[in-house]
Design a protein around this motif. Sequence first.
Motif, PDB file in Angstrom:
ATOM      1  N   UNK A 534      24.186  17.585  42.426  1.00 18.48           N
ATOM      2  CA  UNK A 534      24.067  18.973  42.897  1.00 18.48           C
ATOM      3  C   UNK A 534      24.203  19.679  41.602  1.00 18.48           C
ATOM      4  N   UNK A 538      20.538  19.274  39.247  1.00 15.08           N
ATOM      5  CA  UNK A 538      20.398  20.529  39.992  1.00 15.08           C
ATOM      6  C   UNK A 538      19.602  20.868  41.076  1.00 15.08           C
ATOM      7  N   UNK A 539      20.014  19.684  42.033  1.00 16.57           N
ATOM      8  CA  UNK A 539      19.235  19.549  43.395  1.00 16.57           C
ATOM      9  C   UNK A 539      19.694  20.620  44.421  1.00 16.57           C
ATOM     10  N   UNK A 540      20.863  21.268  44.252  1.00 15.57           N
ATOM     11  CA  UNK A 540      21.379  22.433  44.878  1.00 15.57           C
ATOM     12  C   UNK A 540      20.210  23.549  44.709  1.00 15.57           C
ATOM     13  N   UNK A 542      16.965  23.017  43.254  1.00 12.92           N
ATOM     14  CA  UNK A 542      15.663  22.503  43.490  1.00 12.92           C
ATOM     15  C   UNK A 542      15.325  22.091  44.990  1.00 12.92           C
TER      16      UNK A 542
END
Lengths: 552, 445
Positions: A534, A538-540, A542
Amino acid sequence: MFDVAVVGGGVNGTGIARDAALRGLKVVLFEKNDLGSGTTGASSGMIHGGLRYLLQDPQVTRLACLDSGYIQRIVPHLLFRIPFLMLVRGKPSFYLDLVDTYVSVYDRFAPLKRGLRHLRLSRSEALRLEPGLSPEIQGGVLFDEWGIDTFRLCALNARSARDAGAVVRTHTEVVGFLFEGSSIVGLRVRPRGGSAQASEEVRARVVVNAAGPWLPKLCGLAGASGRIRPGKGIHVVFDRRLSNLALLFDAVDGRSIFLMPHEQESWLGTTDDDFYGDLDRPTAGRDEIEYLFQGAERVFPSIREARAVRVFSGVRPTLARWGGYEDDLSRDHEVWDHEERDGVGGFLTIAGGKLASYRAMSEEVVDRIVGRFGLAARSITHERPLPGGEAPAPPVAQLARTYALAEHTALRLAYRHGGETPRVLEGVREDPARGRVLCACEPVTAAEVSWACRNEWAVTLDDVRRRTRLGQGPCQGTLCTLPGAVALGRERNFPPPRVFVEAADFLEERFRERRPALRGMQTVQEVLHQTLHRSVANLDELGERMRRTGGT
Amino acid sequence: MTPLPGEARVVVLGGGMAGCAAALEAAEVLEGKGVVLLRRSLGATALSSGGIDLADDPGYARGDPLDREGDVARNLARLLDREGPAHPYALLGGGERVADLARAAWDRLARWTGGLVEGGMENAPLATSYGTYRFCAGAQATQRGGDLRKLAGKRLLVVGLAALPEFEADFVAQSLASLLPLEGASSVEVSWAPPADLGRGNPFEVARSLDEEDAPGRFAEAVARASEGRAYDALLLPPVVGLHRSREALRAISDRLGCAAFESLAGSPSVAGLRLQKALDRALEGAGVVRVDAEVRSLHPEGDRIARIDLADGRTVAVASGGGAVLATGGILGGGIVHDDGLRERLLDLPVFSGGRPARGLANDDLFGTSYGDRHPIFSSGLLLEARLRPSGGGGPLFENLFAAGDVVGGRDTVQGREGLGTALLLGIASGRAASGSGAWEGRP
């Protein structure tokens, strides 16, 4: 036009599809999620003889033992022996004699499933074999059972069906039936989550409802009756094998529960409670988990120090009966012909049953169908091997040498693929990147992910997990989620944003099983897991952005 | 074994970002005398990506990825508006004072780490090893050079190493090209392996191999050969370019190839995290802080102050009168907070709070949301501090001379929030000053 349309991709659905296809019928199978993703994949994963049912349902025990032997014959690589130790604690001194005698009767069935005769262990013998046991135990009785990878069992049945001409459609939901008069002549299906416009009609002479706990819903769509008594069962999974023997002991209410080594893990199970919740998302509660731990610590005191990594939950399609506790309900099965029951022609339902007797149950269903068609073809599923079961895998050391793999990697691969292992590894010598280990816990190579996508209907990363165990180990996908998603994307030609959506979906899906187990070191692992995905990757940001734009 | 003095003015428990900052700040105030740092093991700082956050645009997930508020001071103010007085930045005096402290903190961190880390008051998007980007206020100099906005219209070459297959250069290139307005991105793989094949798949060994005198030059040659005929304006490398001499190594590569070169933010395991930890350790040594690698057994109060600290190996250190102790033992990842029957603080069993209520005995339903992507209350749980950064039960300080800093302190989300190591740095500096009796940065004006 198909002869048979099967609804449900669990062990019964895939077993029926295989049996029917091998008898020359034209078969199509629809599964709304993934093969084995429902009850089958949430079961105890045992091809057992049903010692529990010996007094109540001896026919269940006999059938299970007989078929356990057949399953070992057709898919030997996928089964592993689990010696069970039935423990005695806090009982009068004659109780061990009683258990000894009871299991002696079970010995009569043991040869059917290639089990050894039972063995009575004194307290000190049991403690020597399992030093983690409480010194309070009085002794126990040891007997043989078998474990299996249930996800792969479904995939192999589906493969065998396809090889015999069947069509298998996963992630495809049945949304209605086609009728001619009062008879069903086909189905309306659509991709899961797809629009009404995306639906299509598929015609079949007979529709078989093998939807497990979802079967009443399907009966409802067909205007037929279908009552079961759904029973939820949970298993707590530990990060490693805590004992060599499976331990069988009493819970506080006298029910039999177990702590069992399974592949590289230990499973503590199981519960059986009437279930009224969401079938698509059963989750374990604190009380159910505590019930299991409380029972286990009485014979295995260090259980609370062990690291639980997840808890999986499933719902049994147990035959309905009013009155009686969950545990007293019969594990027998029934085949319903809805023409006789409700006047709805062309529609059969399989209800109840046990994993261990799936093959015999499938045979019974297909016997009914061929009888109706006036055919004489007999089942051959008890002797025709499943893919990979035709021949043993090459020796592990040789596989490791030939394909430059660690022996442990080769060992797990050979377990999952048996005689097909060299085919899975095709191209690894030419392109070592295909031999790269993506999931170090299990371990899983890139080649195996490709194989699952190309040959075993793996569409999502969670499908890949079910075929390969990627993300199933102690780190629970901390380090393999993104590499797995990249490998899946490569296989399916996804643009990079879609890879992040796949990863984000997998993260979301897997959290449901981890959440109830989070505690101690596993919470530390979870912090690392979430921080990496996350915050660092930075998947939160993306995942959310990509999902909004459809991953393009 | 490092000798442990019998008495110290400031004793810091924990040696990550917060603990080191506290000890280094205290050593500046006390001119290098009487500061002891006790450390059980490496923690979250050594696992960090190299990127250091202070405050991101709270609305970052909306709109164009690169078009967002990058000004850290403005983001601090907006963050505090949203998070309210429970946020550690509020304890540090609110937006403007925190911005002042942050400017001073970047200067100190650059000095302490000998230039390894650079930071500023502007967030920049940096490439990650996963092919994504994230905005950071600070990072290692070798990473911070890669402000992706400056690459618009340029051609990027992503360099993979056969020895490090988890850095998938082709995917990183493809992904960055799809996320950003680059002119183009391509990748090459270099067959660089540490000697004796020690380090296949081990980023630390690969990094160490690039510390060698002529290694960067040879590495650059390998890149030049692999990329022959390819045109590119900048190089993106995995964060393994040297363990001790990363800036020199990267500069040599950049000079030899005649273009800008930078490293991505690290995943796990992280060479960048180890570099940061080692640089902080060197700073402690240079500042005269006595670092003892040992486990603390217990802290002994006398009245309302911590008087003595006992180590598990039997040694003991007294806290001088007028001195203080700083608890910087980390959050859940570092081991300062333990999750068993609810949450507890490991060393003194100080009260831990989650969303304003005691976290002892809380069930998972209270500590975790139902979705992975939720703001899980557990990640913002921790100690509650009073105005002078001392743990409290909601009123005054629990001990007159016990301060706390870093992830052991609650009030901001250490996973979902974008304040990360920056909070640890700022709290560390402020608590180091408070514990050494200096007046500045002590709290609300």
